[in-house]
Design a protein around this motif. Structure first.
Motif, PDB file in Angstrom:
ATOM      1  N   LYS A  57       0.799  -1.231   0.000  1.00 26.70           N
ATOM      2  CA  LYS A  57       0.000   0.000   0.000  1.00 26.70           C
ATOM      3  C   LYS A  57       0.828   1.274   0.000  1.00 26.70           C
ATOM      4  CE  LYS A  57      -0.424   0.161   4.958  1.00 26.70           C
ATOM      5  NZ  LYS A  57      -1.111   0.792   6.017  1.00 26.70           N
ATOM      6  N   ASN A  58       2.075   1.205   0.403  1.00 28.77           N
ATOM      7  CA  ASN A  58       2.859   2.434   0.475  1.00 28.77           C
ATOM      8  C   ASN A  58       4.023   2.479  -0.529  1.00 28.77           C
ATOM      9  OD1 ASN A  58       3.992   0.398   2.054  1.00 28.77           O
ATOM     10  ND2 ASN A  58       4.997   1.836   3.428  1.00 28.77           N
ATOM     11  N   PHE A  59       3.899   1.709  -1.612  1.00 26.52           N
ATOM     12  CA  PHE A  59       4.882   1.749  -2.684  1.00 26.52           C
ATOM     13  C   PHE A  59       4.173   2.209  -3.959  1.00 26.52           C
ATOM     14  CE2 PHE A  59       8.823  -0.513  -1.318  1.00 26.52           C
ATOM     15  CZ  PHE A  59       8.468  -0.683   0.006  1.00 26.52           C
ATOM     16  N   PHE A  60       4.752   3.236  -4.613  1.00 24.64           N
ATOM     17  CA  PHE A  60       4.115   3.815  -5.787  1.00 24.64           C
ATOM     18  C   PHE A  60       5.119   3.924  -6.940  1.00 24.64           C
ATOM     19  CE2 PHE A  60       2.197   5.486  -1.949  1.00 24.64           C
ATOM     20  CZ  PHE A  60       0.861   5.167  -2.146  1.00 24.64           C
ATOM     21  N   TYR A  61       4.628   3.730  -8.145  1.00 27.86           N
ATOM     22  CA  TYR A  61       5.469   3.763  -9.345  1.00 27.86           C
ATOM     23  C   TYR A  61       4.887   4.772 -10.328  1.00 27.86           C
ATOM     24  CZ  TYR A  61       7.502   2.254 -13.779  1.00 27.86           C
ATOM     25  OH  TYR A  61       8.152   2.218 -14.986  1.00 27.86           O
ATOM     26  N   PHE A  62       5.761   5.623 -10.867  1.00 29.56           N
ATOM     27  CA  PHE A  62       5.359   6.575 -11.893  1.00 29.56           C
ATOM     28  C   PHE A  62       6.280   6.422 -13.097  1.00 29.56           C
ATOM     29  CE2 PHE A  62       4.035   8.536  -7.928  1.00 29.56           C
ATOM     30  CZ  PHE A  62       2.703   8.783  -8.193  1.00 29.56           C
ATOM     31  N   LYS A  63       5.702   6.183 -14.244  1.00 29.11           N
ATOM     32  CA  LYS A  63       6.446   6.114 -15.497  1.00 29.11           C
ATOM     33  C   LYS A  63       6.437   7.507 -16.096  1.00 29.11           C
ATOM     34  CE  LYS A  63       8.398   3.982 -18.952  1.00 29.11           C
ATOM     35  NZ  LYS A  63       9.766   4.459 -19.036  1.00 29.11           N
ATOM     36  N   ILE A  64       7.621   8.061 -16.318  1.00 27.85           N
ATOM     37  CA  ILE A  64       7.712   9.396 -16.912  1.00 27.85           C
ATOM     38  C   ILE A  64       8.514   9.318 -18.209  1.00 27.85           C
ATOM     39  CG2 ILE A  64       7.371  10.627 -14.754  1.00 27.85           C
ATOM     40  CD1 ILE A  64      10.313  10.927 -14.442  1.00 27.85           C
ATOM     41  N   LEU A  65       8.456  10.351 -18.982  1.00 26.30           N
ATOM     42  CA  LEU A  65       9.124  10.362 -20.292  1.00 26.30           C
ATOM     43  C   LEU A  65      10.621  10.116 -20.160  1.00 26.30           C
ATOM     44  CD1 LEU A  65       7.359  13.460 -21.902  1.00 26.30           C
ATOM     45  CD2 LEU A  65       6.923  11.039 -22.360  1.00 26.30           C
ATOM     46  N   ASP A  66      11.156   9.349 -21.086  1.00 30.38           N
ATOM     47  CA  ASP A  66      12.595   9.049 -21.037  1.00 30.38           C
ATOM     48  C   ASP A  66      13.454  10.224 -21.493  1.00 30.38           C
ATOM     49  OD1 ASP A  66      12.038   8.907 -23.736  1.00 30.38           O
ATOM     50  OD2 ASP A  66      12.861   6.904 -24.020  1.00 30.38           O
ATOM     51  N   THR A  67      12.833  11.290 -21.929  1.00 33.61           N
ATOM     52  CA  THR A  67      13.581  12.494 -22.333  1.00 33.61           C
ATOM     53  C   THR A  67      13.803  13.446 -21.158  1.00 33.61           C
ATOM     54  OG1 THR A  67      11.501  13.541 -22.975  1.00 33.61           O
ATOM     55  CG2 THR A  67      12.751  12.414 -24.716  1.00 33.61           C
ATOM     56  N   ILE A  68      13.199  13.146 -20.013  1.00 32.43           N
ATOM     57  CA  ILE A  68      13.347  14.020 -18.846  1.00 32.43           C
ATOM     58  C   ILE A  68      14.639  13.672 -18.115  1.00 32.43           C
ATOM     59  CG2 ILE A  68      12.350  14.671 -16.621  1.00 32.43           C
ATOM     60  CD1 ILE A  68       9.613  14.278 -17.868  1.00 32.43           C
ATOM     61  N   ASP A  69      15.503  14.662 -17.962  1.00 29.05           N
ATOM     62  CA  ASP A  69      16.801  14.423 -17.320  1.00 29.05           C
ATOM     63  C   ASP A  69      16.645  14.327 -15.807  1.00 29.05           C
ATOM     64  OD1 ASP A  69      17.672  17.229 -16.057  1.00 29.05           O
ATOM     65  OD2 ASP A  69      16.640  17.582 -17.959  1.00 29.05           O
ATOM     66  N   SER A  70      17.680  13.859 -15.145  1.00 30.87           N
ATOM     67  CA  SER A  70      17.602  13.602 -13.699  1.00 30.87           C
ATOM     68  C   SER A  70      17.379  14.879 -12.886  1.00 30.87           C
ATOM     69  CB  SER A  70      18.854  12.869 -13.219  1.00 30.87           C
ATOM     70  OG  SER A  70      20.001  13.635 -13.471  1.00 30.87           O
ATOM     71  N   ASN A  71      17.986  15.974 -13.286  1.00 31.47           N
ATOM     72  CA  ASN A  71      17.783  17.233 -12.553  1.00 31.47           C
ATOM     73  C   ASN A  71      16.316  17.672 -12.598  1.00 31.47           C
ATOM     74  OD1 ASN A  71      20.465  17.483 -11.811  1.00 31.47           O
ATOM     75  ND2 ASN A  71      20.991  18.683 -13.613  1.00 31.47           N
ATOM     76  N   THR A  72      15.708  17.527 -13.744  1.00 34.37           N
ATOM     77  CA  THR A  72      14.299  17.892 -13.885  1.00 34.37           C
ATOM     78  C   THR A  72      13.423  16.964 -13.064  1.00 34.37           C
ATOM     79  OG1 THR A  72      14.740  18.765 -16.092  1.00 34.37           O
ATOM     80  CG2 THR A  72      12.429  18.292 -15.544  1.00 34.37           C
ATOM     81  N   LYS A  73      13.745  15.682 -13.039  1.00 29.66           N
ATOM     82  CA  LYS A  73      12.978  14.733 -12.211  1.00 29.66           C
ATOM     83  C   LYS A  73      13.013  15.159 -10.747  1.00 29.66           C
ATOM     84  CE  LYS A  73      14.896  10.931 -13.954  1.00 29.66           C
ATOM     85  NZ  LYS A  73      15.272   9.537 -14.176  1.00 29.66           N
ATOM     86  N   VAL A  74      14.188  15.458 -10.251  1.00 33.98           N
ATOM     87  CA  VAL A  74      14.327  15.853  -8.851  1.00 33.98           C
ATOM     88  C   VAL A  74      13.605  17.171  -8.594  1.00 33.98           C
ATOM     89  CG1 VAL A  74      15.972  16.574  -7.075  1.00 33.98           C
ATOM     90  CG2 VAL A  74      16.458  14.566  -8.484  1.00 33.98           C
ATOM     91  N   TYR A  75      13.744  18.123  -9.476  1.00 36.85           N
ATOM     92  CA  TYR A  75      13.044  19.403  -9.335  1.00 36.85           C
ATOM     93  C   TYR A  75      11.528  19.182  -9.266  1.00 36.85           C
ATOM     94  CZ  TYR A  75      11.267  24.043 -10.347  1.00 36.85           C
ATOM     95  OH  TYR A  75      10.578  25.226 -10.301  1.00 36.85           O
ATOM     96  N   ASN A  76      11.004  18.344 -10.152  1.00 31.61           N
ATOM     97  CA  ASN A  76       9.567  18.070 -10.178  1.00 31.61           C
ATOM     98  C   ASN A  76       9.095  17.388  -8.896  1.00 31.61           C
ATOM     99  OD1 ASN A  76       9.318  19.245 -12.680  1.00 31.61           O
ATOM    100  ND2 ASN A  76       9.395  17.319 -13.797  1.00 31.61           N
ATOM    101  N   ILE A  77       9.919  16.543  -8.332  1.00 30.37           N
ATOM    102  CA  ILE A  77       9.571  15.902  -7.059  1.00 30.37           C
ATOM    103  C   ILE A  77       9.442  16.969  -5.968  1.00 30.37           C
ATOM    104  CG2 ILE A  77      10.410  14.368  -5.229  1.00 30.37           C
ATOM    105  CD1 ILE A  77      11.715  12.675  -7.527  1.00 30.37           C
ATOM    106  N   TYR A  78      10.405  17.865  -5.896  1.00 32.17           N
ATOM    107  CA  TYR A  78      10.349  18.930  -4.894  1.00 32.17           C
ATOM    108  C   TYR A  78       9.136  19.850  -5.097  1.00 32.17           C
ATOM    109  CZ  TYR A  78      14.884  17.962  -2.771  1.00 32.17           C
ATOM    110  OH  TYR A  78      15.917  17.382  -2.088  1.00 32.17           O
ATOM    111  N   GLN A  79       8.692  20.006  -6.314  1.00 34.90           N
ATOM    112  CA  GLN A  79       7.558  20.878  -6.612  1.00 34.90           C
ATOM    113  C   GLN A  79       6.200  20.194  -6.436  1.00 34.90           C
ATOM    114  OE1 GLN A  79       7.967  24.197  -7.244  1.00 34.90           O
ATOM    115  NE2 GLN A  79      10.056  23.658  -6.710  1.00 34.90           N
ATOM    116  N   ASP A  80       6.186  18.901  -6.237  1.00 32.41           N
ATOM    117  CA  ASP A  80       4.942  18.130  -6.141  1.00 32.41           C
ATOM    118  C   ASP A  80       4.145  18.538  -4.899  1.00 32.41           C
ATOM    119  OD1 ASP A  80       2.991  16.130  -5.636  1.00 32.41           O
ATOM    120  OD2 ASP A  80       4.154  14.668  -6.772  1.00 32.41           O
ATOM    121  N   LYS A  81       3.010  19.174  -5.106  1.00 30.59           N
ATOM    122  CA  LYS A  81       2.173  19.659  -3.991  1.00 30.59           C
ATOM    123  C   LYS A  81       1.647  18.512  -3.144  1.00 30.59           C
ATOM    124  CE  LYS A  81       2.385  24.024  -4.943  1.00 30.59           C
ATOM    125  NZ  LYS A  81       3.277  24.851  -4.187  1.00 30.59           N
TER     126      LYS A  81
END
Length: 101
Positions: A57-81
């Protein structure tokens, strides 16, 4: 409010992510955290490896575009409301580290 969101951005490291998740799933007090996998691999190998683990119940998976670089992934995580409003703490865990209880 839950205590901790553990977020793992990953790219083409299906076996390592599986190993990390198996170690995390063995932690007895799983009620204090949720684990999020953000996968930008060009295939579904990571999701296939985690198929059984994601039934928790507490494990989640998100498939995101393979064109998104690691810095953007981390930034988006921090911005997730949702993460900001649900957890006291956020831990970005690299996809090459192992954890112990």
């Amino acid at each position: 409010m839950k205590k901790l969101a553990i977020c793992i951005p990953t790219y083409n490291r299906a076996k390592i992510i599986e190993d990390i998740c198996l170690k995390i799933i063995s932690i007895p007090d799983k009620d204090i955290f949720d684990l999020y996998i953000y996968d930008s691999s060009p295939n579904l190998d990571t999701k296939k490896k985690l198929q059984d683990i994601l039934q928790n119940k507490n494990f989640f998976y998100f498939k995101i575009l393979d064109t998104i670089d690691s810095n953007t992934k981390v930034y988006n995580i921090y911005q997730d409301k949702n993460i900001q409003n649900t957890y006291e703490y956020l831990w970005i865990l690299p996809d090459y580290l192992f954890v112990k209880e």
